[in-house]
Design a protein around this motif. Structure first.
Motif, PDB file in Angstrom:
ATOM      1  N   PRO A  12      23.905   9.006  -4.765  1.00 40.31           N
ATOM      2  CA  PRO A  12      24.854   9.509  -3.768  1.00 40.31           C
ATOM      3  C   PRO A  12      24.355  10.803  -3.133  1.00 40.31           C
ATOM      4  N   GLU A  13      24.588  10.941  -1.833  1.00 47.66           N
ATOM      5  CA  GLU A  13      24.193  12.084  -1.018  1.00 47.66           C
ATOM      6  C   GLU A  13      22.689  12.114  -0.702  1.00 47.66           C
ATOM      7  N   ASP A  14      21.933  11.089  -1.111  1.00 44.71           N
ATOM      8  CA  ASP A  14      20.502  11.042  -0.799  1.00 44.71           C
ATOM      9  C   ASP A  14      20.270  11.049   0.704  1.00 44.71           C
ATOM     10  N   GLU A  15      19.187  11.706   1.101  1.00 42.91           N
ATOM     11  CA  GLU A  15      18.687  11.638   2.463  1.00 42.91           C
ATOM     12  C   GLU A  15      17.535  10.642   2.463  1.00 42.91           C
ATOM     13  N   ILE A  16      17.658   9.594   3.264  1.00 41.65           N
ATOM     14  CA  ILE A  16      16.656   8.539   3.329  1.00 41.65           C
ATOM     15  C   ILE A  16      16.105   8.540   4.755  1.00 41.65           C
ATOM     16  N   HIS A  17      14.829   8.918   4.880  1.00 39.72           N
ATOM     17  CA  HIS A  17      14.221   9.070   6.200  1.00 39.72           C
ATOM     18  C   HIS A  17      13.081   8.078   6.383  1.00 39.72           C
ATOM     19  N   PHE A  18      12.955   7.606   7.614  1.00 33.70           N
ATOM     20  CA  PHE A  18      11.920   6.652   7.983  1.00 33.70           C
ATOM     21  C   PHE A  18      11.134   7.137   9.181  1.00 33.70           C
ATOM     22  N   GLU A  19       9.930   6.594   9.321  1.00 33.93           N
ATOM     23  CA  GLU A  19       9.161   6.694  10.551  1.00 33.93           C
ATOM     24  C   GLU A  19       9.377   5.391  11.300  1.00 33.93           C
ATOM     25  N   ALA A  20       9.712   5.493  12.587  1.00 35.38           N
ATOM     26  CA  ALA A  20       9.906   4.321  13.428  1.00 35.38           C
ATOM     27  C   ALA A  20       8.574   3.984  14.086  1.00 35.38           C
ATOM     28  N   THR A  21       8.002   2.816  13.748  1.00 32.95           N
ATOM     29  CA  THR A  21       6.668   2.472  14.234  1.00 32.95           C
ATOM     30  C   THR A  21       6.619   1.215  15.085  1.00 32.95           C
ATOM     31  N   THR A  22       7.714   0.646  15.490  1.00 38.49           N
ATOM     32  CA  THR A  22       7.843  -0.617  16.202  1.00 38.49           C
ATOM     33  C   THR A  22       7.546  -1.799  15.286  1.00 38.49           C
ATOM     34  N   GLY A  23       6.526  -1.702  14.443  1.00 41.01           N
ATOM     35  CA  GLY A  23       6.191  -2.782  13.517  1.00 41.01           C
ATOM     36  C   GLY A  23       7.059  -2.804  12.279  1.00 41.01           C
ATOM     37  N   ASP A  24       7.641  -1.657  11.915  1.00 42.38           N
ATOM     38  CA  ASP A  24       8.497  -1.592  10.735  1.00 42.38           C
ATOM     39  C   ASP A  24       9.144  -0.218  10.634  1.00 42.38           C
ATOM     40  N   TRP A  25      10.033  -0.077   9.673  1.00 45.02           N
ATOM     41  CA  TRP A  25      10.512   1.221   9.225  1.00 45.02           C
ATOM     42  C   TRP A  25       9.589   1.612   8.087  1.00 45.02           C
ATOM     43  N   THR A  26       8.870   2.718   8.202  1.00 40.17           N
ATOM     44  CA  THR A  26       7.988   3.179   7.146  1.00 40.17           C
ATOM     45  C   THR A  26       8.665   4.329   6.423  1.00 40.17           C
ATOM     46  N   GLY A  27       8.823   4.182   5.106  1.00 41.52           N
ATOM     47  CA  GLY A  27       9.511   5.201   4.323  1.00 41.52           C
ATOM     48  C   GLY A  27       8.800   6.541   4.347  1.00 41.52           C
ATOM     49  N   ILE A  28       9.564   7.612   4.502  1.00 43.06           N
ATOM     50  CA  ILE A  28       9.049   8.983   4.443  1.00 43.06           C
ATOM     51  C   ILE A  28       9.667   9.715   3.255  1.00 43.06           C
ATOM     52  N   LYS A  29      10.989   9.635   3.149  1.00 48.32           N
ATOM     53  CA  LYS A  29      11.725  10.418   2.155  1.00 48.32           C
ATOM     54  C   LYS A  29      12.848   9.569   1.607  1.00 48.32           C
ATOM     55  N   PRO A  30      13.046   9.565   0.322  1.00 45.95           N
ATOM     56  CA  PRO A  30      12.404  10.318  -0.749  1.00 45.95           C
ATOM     57  C   PRO A  30      11.006   9.778  -1.062  1.00 45.95           C
ATOM     58  N   SER A  31      10.307  10.477  -1.910  1.00 41.94           N
ATOM     59  CA  SER A  31       8.917  10.133  -2.202  1.00 41.94           C
ATOM     60  C   SER A  31       8.766   8.720  -2.768  1.00 41.94           C
ATOM     61  N   GLU A  32       9.804   8.195  -3.398  1.00 42.89           N
ATOM     62  CA  GLU A  32       9.723   6.846  -3.978  1.00 42.89           C
ATOM     63  C   GLU A  32       9.467   5.767  -2.937  1.00 42.89           C
ATOM     64  N   GLY A  69       0.786  -1.223   0.000  1.00 41.20           N
ATOM     65  CA  GLY A  69       0.000   0.000   0.000  1.00 41.20           C
ATOM     66  C   GLY A  69       0.816   1.269   0.000  1.00 41.20           C
ATOM     67  N   GLY A  70       2.115   1.173  -0.131  1.00 44.14           N
ATOM     68  CA  GLY A  70       2.939   2.366  -0.076  1.00 44.14           C
ATOM     69  C   GLY A  70       3.827   2.498  -1.292  1.00 44.14           C
ATOM     70  N   GLY A  71       5.005   3.017  -1.053  1.00 42.18           N
ATOM     71  CA  GLY A  71       5.967   3.253  -2.116  1.00 42.18           C
ATOM     72  C   GLY A  71       6.652   1.973  -2.551  1.00 42.18           C
ATOM     73  N   ALA A  72       7.732   2.160  -3.283  1.00 41.57           N
ATOM     74  CA  ALA A  72       8.479   1.040  -3.847  1.00 41.57           C
ATOM     75  C   ALA A  72       9.086   0.174  -2.745  1.00 41.57           C
ATOM     76  N   SER A  73       9.173  -1.128  -3.009  1.00 36.08           N
ATOM     77  CA  SER A  73       9.780  -2.037  -2.043  1.00 36.08           C
ATOM     78  C   SER A  73      11.308  -2.005  -2.142  1.00 36.08           C
ATOM     79  N   GLU A  74      11.849  -1.443  -3.225  1.00 34.30           N
ATOM     80  CA  GLU A  74      13.281  -1.247  -3.397  1.00 34.30           C
ATOM     81  C   GLU A  74      13.523   0.191  -3.821  1.00 34.30           C
ATOM     82  N   TYR A  75      14.648   0.725  -3.381  1.00 35.31           N
ATOM     83  CA  TYR A  75      14.987   2.083  -3.772  1.00 35.31           C
ATOM     84  C   TYR A  75      16.466   2.152  -4.114  1.00 35.31           C
ATOM     85  N   GLU A  76      16.754   2.505  -5.353  1.00 35.75           N
ATOM     86  CA  GLU A  76      18.133   2.689  -5.794  1.00 35.75           C
ATOM     87  C   GLU A  76      18.516   4.136  -5.498  1.00 35.75           C
ATOM     88  N   ALA A  77      19.259   4.320  -4.429  1.00 37.21           N
ATOM     89  CA  ALA A  77      19.593   5.651  -3.943  1.00 37.21           C
ATOM     90  C   ALA A  77      20.679   6.299  -4.783  1.00 37.21           C
TER      91      ALA A  77
END
Length: 156
Positions: free
Chosen positions: A51-71, A41-49
């Protein structure tokens, strides 16, 4: 880092992965209208980053949920594909008032090159790791919730 449990984290994660694969094959992978067909129900299951990308997650105990980048927005524990020798910024910027941290692990479930943060309940700038990708890296993990908050890293 010694482990008291005779079942390693890697074994537990393999069993979890096998169960998830079984659910996927059982029909959970139908096209749910989000365009990616991964059933989460969300973004891509793989992300080819890049260089210098900022990759941010929400910590939910059940998983890391992607926030940034939009992919990866909304994606659960997406696989990060990194280029060896390049720098990335990986961490969590939102949480659920539960203690979390982020660590980069090798194949033996050991922290790579001290890439780990302190456990905190509210994230700040200290929860973003500046990481130079190496072939030793295989996962990003929240140590207290490592069976659920565990994403794969592929270094190419």
């Amino acid at each position: 880092m010694a482990r008291d449990n005779p079942v390693s984290r890697r074994t537990a994660l393999k069993l979890t992965g096998a169960a998830a694969s079984t659910a996927l094959i059982a029909g959970c992978s139908s096209d749910d209208g989000n365009g990616n067909g991964n059933g989460n129900g969300g973004g891509a299951s793989e992300y080819e980053a890049e260089p210098e990308d900022e990759i941010h997650f929400e910590a939910t105990t059940g998983d890391w949920t992607g926030i940034k980048p939009s992919e990866i927005e909304g994606s659960s524990n997406p696989t990060l594909i990194l280029e060896e020798g390049e720098t990335y910024y990986i961490g969590w910027t939102e949480g659920n008032n539960t203690e979390h941290n982020i660590e980069i692990w090798d194949e033996n479930d050991e922290v790579v090159e001290e890439y780990e943060t302190e456990e905190v309940s509210e994230p700040d700038d200290d929860q973003i790791l500046e990481v130079t990708a190496t072939s030793d890296m295989v996962a990003y993990v929240c140590d207290p919730h490592s069976s659920q908050m565990h994403g794969e890293i592929q270094v190419e």
